[in-house]
Scaffold this motif. Structure first.
Motif, mmCIF file in Angstrom:
data_model
loop_
_atom_site.group_PDB
_atom_site.id
_atom_site.type_symbol
_atom_site.label_atom_id
_atom_site.label_comp_id
_atom_site.label_asym_id
_atom_site.label_seq_id
_atom_site.Cartn_x
_atom_site.Cartn_y
_atom_site.Cartn_z
ATOM 1 N N UNK A 112 -37.795 -3.566 6.886
ATOM 2 C CA UNK A 112 -38.404 -4.807 7.219
ATOM 3 C C UNK A 112 -37.412 -5.348 9.040
ATOM 4 N N UNK A 116 -29.440 -7.452 14.558
ATOM 5 C CA UNK A 116 -28.922 -7.049 14.271
ATOM 6 C C UNK A 116 -30.039 -5.583 12.687
ATOM 7 N N UNK A 135 -28.626 -3.172 9.752
ATOM 8 C CA UNK A 135 -28.081 -2.843 9.146
ATOM 9 C C UNK A 135 -28.134 -1.293 8.595
ATOM 10 N N UNK A 157 -30.462 -3.439 4.802
ATOM 11 C CA UNK A 157 -30.591 -4.718 4.532
ATOM 12 C C UNK A 157 -29.980 -6.411 5.125
ATOM 13 N N UNK A 158 -31.108 -7.484 5.436
ATOM 14 C CA UNK A 158 -31.334 -8.321 6.074
ATOM 15 C C UNK A 158 -29.938 -8.616 6.686
ATOM 16 N N UNK A 159 -29.613 -9.313 7.107
ATOM 17 C CA UNK A 159 -28.292 -9.932 8.324
ATOM 18 C C UNK A 159 -28.195 -10.932 7.169
ATOM 19 N N UNK A 160 -26.562 -10.370 6.683
ATOM 20 C CA UNK A 160 -25.937 -11.535 5.215
ATOM 21 C C UNK A 160 -25.794 -12.984 6.109
ATOM 22 N N UNK A 161 -26.125 -13.799 5.495
ATOM 23 C CA UNK A 161 -26.696 -15.131 5.719
ATOM 24 C C UNK A 161 -26.860 -15.896 4.149
#
Lengths: 476, 423
Positions: free
Chosen positions: B89, B116, B118, B122-126
């Motif tokens: 996604x 972003x 990856x 993976x989704x962006x780091x937050x």
């Protein structure tokens, strides 16, 4: 005789760690909630026949394992005397306390608890068979949290009480001299550890090629080493074909690599998996859909195909863990409350309470290689940990799974004494999108096992204090 | 793998595709140029990071592209098709995996369509807090640039992004003062329309910036360069033997270096934030070069430390690279003073605009022979007089300084030692 249905905003079916959490969150948001539970005690499998009793027994027996090791440190104990009734009573007292605690919390929140079996009449009506007769609940939203039960293949189910599932094994009726454990997953391994310590000669049969299959091999190796020592035998690649009663024993026919074997056991524990409790719920009267394995299908908002019914916990499949169920409960309630919540990109830690413990969170090495994700793995062996040495538990290893370009920690894996307690730092790191440097730069108290996380992070940069890394310094 | 527009240089965050050198299905080598981009000051070649086969070209000639934008996709040689998390996604709009997530520098979200992606899918780091905030507000975190280690999105990053969204500036061009509509010129006769190229636009922006923020004063003078002309004439052949061309400009650069050393304020920049004057201890002189596309200013470094022969050679190669538009972006940066020489074409005094954030610029016209009275009462002598115009930042330099600068310039030119010219 038509009975006037009880009206409520939310009904939660099942009072395990998913169900009672959902009921409480909803009540905390001012919803009118009814919690339906067929058992007398609240808390579900986790509290009554799962996590809690197994951990009580693992703790109680750990002292025996520890005292065995103690001799070489110059402190010896007499052979322990095991009073099974006492042990059982102590364990039960914990369950009693926790269950009463859940009950008290429900009362204080004004959550109505209805004991009885629930059955859906339609998408918005639940019939509950209580001790005082039928009750109908007309609800706006139902949260299905009925959980799962141990699978016992029909071929094994002789109605013989010497053939147990985890539920019976945790009742601790007796200690079979020769115990066969079928299934080398985490339940089989944990209970084997308990019974082996209490004196059973445990033979473990596993159909797959290894115990704790699916987990990273470097994490399970120390557990296997313990099991090889403590169990009578571990037989992987083995299928149990047949069981039959033979006097006071069970005759078991198994097959390993084409070789059939017939043996007698005093008891058998079957731990080959769990299946959802979907039978006799009246789900056919709703629009709820299930997958081919019988689990209820939900989207990331925990919504089923029926707009009035949500589902959480074991009944929706995935990791069948209490903490996953609780989080799903929160998501379901938030969605019902109109918030934009979703069970998405959430790190679910897992702990296997074997000896030593295995714990991990986020991405595993196996998963990375299956998904073709390039990662770097930084390991720190507990042989180099001062704390592990003082505990006489160097059978441990801590590793970080790292995204090379960003140095972001994608996963953490730990095997060793107390790994279950240590993994939470990993969960925070992964959830926060922390980099290895974030962990390396945070002071960890000395001497503790938590330092192994810091040292693993330092090892990534080639700068761990207590090991010589093959890596050359990276980025200063 | 994907090739995206890298950050080329400070300020060079966009450009226009001027040529596409590969076709879909073509084999490419590592470092082979796949696309040429006209960005503000030069044509920049975009090389391939690895060898492979081009699967898709995502842009066409004339497209405006911004940093991070997908240009070309290719499968890496040997590696097979990477297991791109196509279903991820985090990679919407058919963008395959592989963005230089780590390379994405911290910046305001205003730089267009940041995404972003990856490598891990993976989704962006937050942190969970930030993710919850974003979810509540319906913000896609893949569009928010993370400023923390590993590209982690902080609460502050999210706030900055939201602020930019509110001001409407997140994806729009920098807010410009609304100009009155142009009249319909066709009413008065036929017209032709030509594109205002990115280079031209960059020049325009720089000029407006400089002219509107720096109070310019321009000092005119005429330098007697007869002595220098004689030196050039005398030593020209020797330089030519070395493959270099000795010109008045070459010597003028050396003269300027000496004057700048004596008056370093002309070799400085004003730091308004720190309220400090930044005096440069190097003499890097920008030379305005006229190209087909417009004005470009490459920089000749360490003039004070170089021999005239070296300067002559460097100047030649720099001018060639600039006119060929192959000059690397770094060569356009770091100047401490600029010279704009119109002498090759003609011209007298003019008012050059300072190449901000420098402090001054010297405009040079064409030397002309003029009668000059060298001594009182003597007959006028024919002298080569060079019109020079010094524009300076009046915030940091006063008129007297400028006069001293000119006097010194004349003195150094007059007394320029032949030893420096001799090979």
């Amino acid at each position: 005789m038509p009975i006037e249905p009880i009206q409520t905003e939310i009904v939660v079916l099942g009072a395990g760690p998913g169900g009672y959490a959902a009921a409480f969150y909803a009540a905390d948001r001012g919803k009118k909630v009814i919690l339906v539970e067929q058992d007398e005690r609240l808390g579900g499998v986790c509290l009554n026949a799962g996590c809690i009793p197994s951990k009580a027994l693992l703790h109680a027996t750990e002292l025996i394992r520890e005292s065995d090791e103690s001799a070489k440190r110059g402190i010896t104990f007499a052979k322990p005397e095991i009073k099974l009734d006492h042990l059982r009573a102590w364990k039960d007292s914990i369950l009693q306390k926790l269950s009463a605690g859940v009950r008290g919390l429900a009362d204080r929140r004004g959550v109505v608890v209805l004991h009885g079996r629930g059955h859906f009449e339609d998408s918005q009506t639940l019939r509950v068979e209580t001790a005082d007769g039928q009750q109908f609940i007309r609800y706006q939203t139902a949260i299905l949290a009925v959980g799962s039960k141990p699978v016992i293949p029909p071929a094994f189910d002789l109605g013989n009480k010497r053939i147990m599932t985890s539920t019976e094994a945790l009742e601790l009726e007796e200690i079979p001299e020769n115990l066969l454990v079928v299934g080398g997953g985490y339940i089989g391994m944990e209970l084997s550890t308990v019974y082996a310590t209490l004196g059973s000669k445990v033979v473990l049969m596993e159909a797959m090629g290894s115990i704790l299959s699916g987990m990273d091999a470097d994490l399970t190796r120390p557990v296997l080493q313990y099991a090889e020592k403590a169990f009578k035998e571990i037989r992987v690649g083995t299928r149990v074909l047949k069981m039959s009663t033979s006097g006071k024993q069970i005759k078991v026919i198994s097959e390993t690599a084409g070789q059939k074997k017939e043996e007698l056991y005093d008891g058998v524990l079957v731990a080959v998996g769990r299946s959802p409790n979907c039978a006799d719920l009246g789900l056919q009267h709703t629009k709820v859909q299930r997958d081919e394995k019988g689990f209820v299908k939900v989207n990331e908002k925990q919504q089923t195909a029926d707009p009035f019914i949500y589902a959480i916990g074991d009944v929706v499949g995935g990791a069948m863990l209490a903490h996953k169920a609780s989080k799903e409960a929160r998501v379901a309630v938030e969605v019902i409350a109109g918030e934009s919540s979703a069970f998405k990109d959430i790190v679910i830690p897992a702990v296997v309470f074997t000896d030593p413990e295995v714990a991990w969170c986020g991405l595993t090495e196996n998963e990375a290689s299956a998904k073709n994700i390039t990662v770097e793995v930084a390991r720190f062996s507990w042989a180099a940990s001062g704390r592990a040495l003082t505990l006489d538990r160097v059978d441990g290893m801590t590793k970080l799974i790292i995204e090379p370009e960003t140095e972001r920690v994608l996963g953490v894996g730990i095997v060793g004494h107390g790994a279950g307690e240590l993994i939470s730092e990993g969960v925070v790191a992964v959830e926060m999108g922390a980099t290895a440097r974030d962990i390396a730069e945070s002071i960890h108290p000395h001497p503790t096992l938590s330092e192994t996380l810091m040292e693993a992070a330092e090892a990534f940069y080639g700068k761990a204090t207590h090991t010589i890394s093959r890596r050359k310094g990276k980025n200063g | 793998m994907d090739i995206r527009l890298p950050q080329l240089a400070e300020g060079a965050d966009s450009g226009t595709v001027v040529s596409i050198l590969v076709a879909e299905g073509a084999q490419i080598q590592k470092d082979q140029t796949v696309i040429e981009l006209e960005n503000q000051k030069a044509v920049a070649p975009i090389p391939s990071p690895a060898a492979g086969t081009v699967t898709k070209v995502h842009v066409k000639v004339g497209d405006s592209v911004t940093v991070g934008q997908l240009l070309v996709s290719f499968t890496e040689e040997g590696a097979g098709a990477p297991a791109a998390p196509a279903a991820s996604p985090a990679a919407p709009q058919g963008q395959a995996a592989q963005a230089p997530a780590a390379a994405a520098p911290a910046a305001a979200p205003a730089s267009g369509e940041y995404r972003y992606v990856s490598k891990s899918g993976l989704p962006p780091p937050a942190s969970p807090t930030v993710r919850k905030m974003a979810r509540d507000l319906g913000i896609d975190l893949t569009r928010v640039r993370g400023s923390s280690d590993g590209g982690r999105i902080t609460t502050e990053d999210l706030r900055t992004y939201i602020t930019a969204l509110q001001s409407g500036g997140a994806f729009a061009a920098p807010a410009a003062v609304k100009k009155p509509a142009l009249p319909d010129f066709k009413k008065w006769g036929s017209v032709a329309r030509k594109p205002f190229s990115p280079l031209r636009r960059a020049i325009a922006r720089a000029m407006v910036d400089s002219w509107t923020t720096i109070p310019h004063v321009t000092q005119f003078d005429d330098l007697d360069v007869t002595h220098l002309q004689e030196l050039v004439a005398k030593h020209l052949p020797a330089y030519e033997k070395q493959g270099a061309r000795l010109t008045l400009t070459v010597i003028l650069l050396k003269v300027l270096a000496a004057v700048l050393k004596k008056y370093p304020v002309f070799n400085s920049s004003l730091d308004e934030t720190a309220n400090e004057l930044v005096i440069k201890e190097y003499i890097h002189i920008g030379i305005a070069v006229d190209t087909e596309g417009g004005l470009i200013v490459p920089v000749l470094r360490d003039i004070d430390k170089k021999s005239l022969l070296q300067i002559a050679k460097d100047l030649k190669s720099l001018a060639e690279q600039t006119r060929g538009r192959t000059i690397p972006n770094e060569e356009l940066q770091g100047g401490s003073f600029t010279i704009s020489n119109q002498g090759g074409i003609g011209g007298g005094h003019f008012t050059p605009i300072i190449h901000a954030p420098e402090a001054a610029i010297l405009g040079v016209g064409r030397a002309k022979q003029q009668p000059v009275y060298l001594k009182d009462g003597s007959a006028p002598a024919p002298r080569w007089m060079l019109p020079v115009s010094l524009s300076y930042d009046h915030r940091i330099i006063d008129g007297a300084d400028a006069a001293r600068f000119m006097v010194e310039l004349a003195a150094v030119a007059k007394n320029f030692s032949e030893n420096e010219v001799k090979l």
